[in-house]
Write an enzyme that holds these catalytic residues in place. Sequence first.
Site, PDB file in Angstrom:
ATOM      1  N   GLU A  20      33.410  52.954  45.029  1.00 28.92           N
ATOM      2  CA  GLU A  20      33.697  54.040  44.206  1.00 28.92           C
ATOM      3  C   GLU A  20      32.528  54.693  43.428  1.00 28.92           C
ATOM      4  OE1 GLU A  20      35.613  51.602  44.324  1.00 28.92           O
ATOM      5  OE2 GLU A  20      37.251  52.141  45.349  1.00 28.92           O
ATOM      6  N   GLU A  69      30.000  41.712  31.737  1.00 24.00           N
ATOM      7  CA  GLU A  69      30.613  41.196  30.646  1.00 24.00           C
ATOM      8  C   GLU A  69      32.275  41.252  31.056  1.00 24.00           C
ATOM      9  OE1 GLU A  69      29.396  42.970  26.939  1.00 24.00           O
ATOM     10  OE2 GLU A  69      27.433  42.415  27.381  1.00 24.00           O
ATOM     11  N   GLU A 120      26.919  44.881  42.749  1.00 22.75           N
ATOM     12  CA  GLU A 120      25.908  45.771  42.929  1.00 22.75           C
ATOM     13  C   GLU A 120      26.367  47.240  42.951  1.00 22.75           C
ATOM     14  OE1 GLU A 120      24.664  42.806  43.482  1.00 22.75           O
ATOM     15  OE2 GLU A 120      22.764  42.899  43.853  1.00 22.75           O
ATOM     16  N   ILE A 130      41.953  40.259  66.112  1.00 23.97           N
ATOM     17  CA  ILE A 130      41.680  39.984  67.601  1.00 23.97           C
ATOM     18  C   ILE A 130      41.646  38.421  68.032  1.00 23.97           C
ATOM     19  CG2 ILE A 130      39.643  39.440  69.182  1.00 23.97           C
ATOM     20  CD1 ILE A 130      38.637  42.495  68.502  1.00 23.97           C
TER      21      ILE A 130
HETATM   22  C1  LIG Z   1      31.471  36.841  43.058  1.00 19.12           C
HETATM   23  C2  LIG Z   1      30.871  37.713  42.037  1.00 19.12           C
HETATM   24  C3  LIG Z   1      29.595  37.978  41.710  1.00 19.12           C
HETATM   25  C4  LIG Z   1      29.007  38.593  40.775  1.00 19.12           C
HETATM   26  N1  LIG Z   1      27.686  38.505  40.527  1.00 19.12           N
HETATM   27  C5  LIG Z   1      27.326  39.276  39.214  1.00 19.12           C
HETATM   28  C6  LIG Z   1      25.935  38.842  38.894  1.00 19.12           C
HETATM   29  O1  LIG Z   1      25.254  37.940  39.431  1.00 19.12           O
HETATM   30  N2  LIG Z   1      25.557  39.411  37.852  1.00 19.12           N
HETATM   31  C7  LIG Z   1      26.356  40.467  37.097  1.00 19.12           C
HETATM   32  O2  LIG Z   1      25.786  41.056  36.310  1.00 19.12           O
HETATM   33  N3  LIG Z   1      27.552  40.777  37.673  1.00 19.12           N
HETATM   34  C8  LIG Z   1      27.952  40.368  38.905  1.00 19.12           C
HETATM   35  N4  LIG Z   1      29.214  40.655  39.332  1.00 19.12           N
HETATM   36  C9  LIG Z   1      29.957  41.788  38.593  1.00 19.12           C
HETATM   37  C10 LIG Z   1      30.026  42.828  39.611  1.00 19.12           C
HETATM   38  O3  LIG Z   1      28.806  43.445  39.468  1.00 19.12           O
HETATM   39  C11 LIG Z   1      31.361  43.813  38.859  1.00 19.12           C
HETATM   40  O4  LIG Z   1      32.554  42.920  39.283  1.00 19.12           O
HETATM   41  C12 LIG Z   1      31.026  44.845  39.371  1.00 19.12           C
HETATM   42  O5  LIG Z   1      30.080  45.807  39.049  1.00 19.12           O
HETATM   43  C13 LIG Z   1      32.411  45.839  39.136  1.00 19.12           C
HETATM   44  O6  LIG Z   1      32.743  45.791  37.598  1.00 19.12           O
HETATM   45  P1  LIG Z   1      34.014  45.419  36.921  1.00 19.12           P
HETATM   46  O7  LIG Z   1      34.605  43.896  37.894  1.00 19.12           O
HETATM   47  O8  LIG Z   1      34.164  45.278  35.706  1.00 19.12           O
HETATM   48  O9  LIG Z   1      35.122  46.523  37.578  1.00 19.12           O
HETATM   49  P2  LIG Z   1      35.328  47.691  36.686  1.00 19.12           P
HETATM   50  O10 LIG Z   1      34.169  48.541  36.329  1.00 19.12           O
HETATM   51  O11 LIG Z   1      36.252  47.550  35.653  1.00 19.12           O
HETATM   52  O12 LIG Z   1      36.061  48.661  37.810  1.00 19.12           O
HETATM   53  C14 LIG Z   1      37.753  48.588  38.063  1.00 19.12           C
HETATM   54  C15 LIG Z   1      37.780  49.553  39.360  1.00 19.12           C
HETATM   55  O13 LIG Z   1      37.747  50.689  38.762  1.00 19.12           O
HETATM   56  C16 LIG Z   1      36.536  51.860  39.677  1.00 19.12           C
HETATM   57  N5  LIG Z   1      35.857  52.547  38.743  1.00 19.12           N
HETATM   58  C17 LIG Z   1      35.380  52.253  37.626  1.00 19.12           C
HETATM   59  N6  LIG Z   1      34.660  53.080  37.176  1.00 19.12           N
HETATM   60  C18 LIG Z   1      35.053  54.364  37.830  1.00 19.12           C
HETATM   61  C19 LIG Z   1      34.762  55.725  38.001  1.00 19.12           C
HETATM   62  N7  LIG Z   1      33.767  56.228  36.999  1.00 19.12           N
HETATM   63  N8  LIG Z   1      35.384  56.309  38.861  1.00 19.12           N
HETATM   64  C20 LIG Z   1      36.103  56.022  39.797  1.00 19.12           C
HETATM   65  N9  LIG Z   1      36.200  54.539  40.071  1.00 19.12           N
HETATM   66  C21 LIG Z   1      35.968  53.960  38.822  1.00 19.12           C
HETATM   67  C22 LIG Z   1      35.878  50.455  40.439  1.00 19.12           C
HETATM   68  O14 LIG Z   1      35.278  51.005  41.554  1.00 19.12           O
HETATM   69  C23 LIG Z   1      36.819  49.341  40.625  1.00 19.12           C
HETATM   70  O15 LIG Z   1      37.635  49.719  41.634  1.00 19.12           O
HETATM   71  C24 LIG Z   1      29.644  39.864  40.111  1.00 19.12           C
HETATM   72  C25 LIG Z   1      31.113  39.858  40.713  1.00 19.12           C
HETATM   73  C26 LIG Z   1      31.791  38.899  41.735  1.00 19.12           C
HETATM   74  C27 LIG Z   1      33.062  39.261  41.976  1.00 19.12           C
END
Ligand SMILES: Cc1cc2nc3c(=O)[nH]c(=O)nc-3n(C[C@H](O)[C@H](O)[C@H](O)COP(=O)(O)OP(=O)(O)OC[C@H]3O[C@@H](n4cnc5c(N)ncnc54)[C@H](O)[C@@H]3O)c2cc1C
Length: 398
Positions: free
Chosen positions: A382, A132, A378, A352
């Site tokens: 982290e 979301e 997926e 390269i």
């Molecule tokens: C092109 C694309 C396609 C996608 N397709 C789908 C899809 O088909 N269906 C779907 O449901 N989702 C999809 N996603 C979403 C994707 O799964 C999420 O972007 C991903 O899970 C990360 O969530 P976020 O972007 O909200 O980052 P956040 O959860 O906000 O994280 C931001 C940063 O904080 C770090 N972080 C968060 N929590 C912690 C913690 N506890 N400890 C340390 N570091 C932490 C993360 O590693 C990241 O570096 C897609 C994303 C992209 C970019």
Amino acid sequence: MAVATATYQEKTDEQKAITEMVRQFVDNEIIPVAEEFDHEDKFPEAIVEHMKELGLFGVTIPEEYGGMGLDMATYAMIVEELSRGWISISGVVNTHFIGSYLLMKFGTDEQRELYLPRMATGEVRGAFSLSEPEVGSDVQGIKSTATEVDGAWEINGQKMWVTNGLRSGLVFVLVKTDPKADPPYRGMTCFICEKEPGQSEVPGLTIPPKIKKMGYKGVESTELVFDGFKVDDDHVLGGRDGIGEGFKQMMDALELGRVNVAARGVGVAQRSLELALRYSQERKTFGKPIAQHQAITFKLAEMGTRVEAARLLTMKAARMKDAGQRSDIEAGMAKLFASEAAKENAEEALRIHGGYGYSKEYEIERIYRDAPLLLIGEGTSEIQKMVIGRKLLERNKI
Ligand SMILES: Cc1cc2nc3c(=O)[nH]c(=O)nc-3n(C[C@H](O)[C@H](O)[C@H](O)COP(=O)(O)OP(=O)(O)OC[C@H]3O[C@@H](n4cnc5c(N)ncnc54)[C@H](O)[C@@H]3O)c2cc1C
């Protein structure tokens, strides 16, 4: 001393035949046009039609439903080959694969009979939706809800980043059916939302224009805005017994999804290596091919080693799944290592290529933009480290 006569076999004869067929398809039909589709951010309609004919949407769906009934290891080999050509192509198949897995493992008999035959042919394609605008990693924090109104369910809320969000006919959507549940995962349910593929407005659901991305073009990622989207109990994954089970179902599917993304990483790392090997033998500096400068030879050695290690980790996780063993650590390790390997190999191959690596005339420019997606989807690197570390400690408690 006995003389060993057996040769090391990475693949069975059937796996060799299938991956060879997919490799030819990729070499002939995907690699030559991937840049054009990427630059125009255009959906590869003809390629997807051919994939349907090849049966690639039904690889893991059982034969009784019209699929090929192949195992996870073979599926991972196919995904590697597709991603070697262009990860957007594997993106069209991957969310579909997760949807069909959810149905196979958690669907009712009626749900399986209704959807799997049409999914096996690719006539209906699947997507899944957890993320979301304010929630990605912290899945239990999602805000979208489904409420029972007059014996039916009404879904409300905004979803983000749904790959194949527009062209899919089935979206597996995770929402809260009991927002007050403690712990929150007990109040989460997965719904099977049916919609007309390609239509951006259906009653109770709006799909805004696709999100503009750095790479992973061609395949659309969209928001889904639910505003009173109505479904009945038949659309709860697993029927009424599935209420409150959505988080566990999705986490199970994501474990498999991690093997899936790992296989994509292997494909991207492999293609980056191939491009680096070719270019470094063609390009000359200081009187010899750059491959003969030790700094470059060492880069090639490290890239090749990363590909092999990533492939082995991926295959181990896939084979454990096939054997019905718990593979949470292994799937996490494979996803972590292979996605980082893809990003590192893409960057090394770009270096390269020198200045040409920065030109849109060269394939590596696209791969360099595509690869970072694998670090995010997926579960980010982290999050993988959190899961692997936690599970290692659980398994090795003193
Ligand atoms: C092109 C694309 C396609 C996608 N397709 C789908 C899809 O088909 N269906 C779907 O449901 N989702 C999809 N996603 C979403 C994707 O799964 C999420 O972007 C991903 O899970 C990360 O969530 P976020 O972007 O909200 O980052 P956040 O959860 O906000 O994280 C931001 C940063 O904080 C770090 N972080 C968060 N929590 C912690 C913690 N506890 N400890 C340390 N570091 C932490 C993360 O590693 C990241 O570096 C897609 C994303 C992209 C970019």
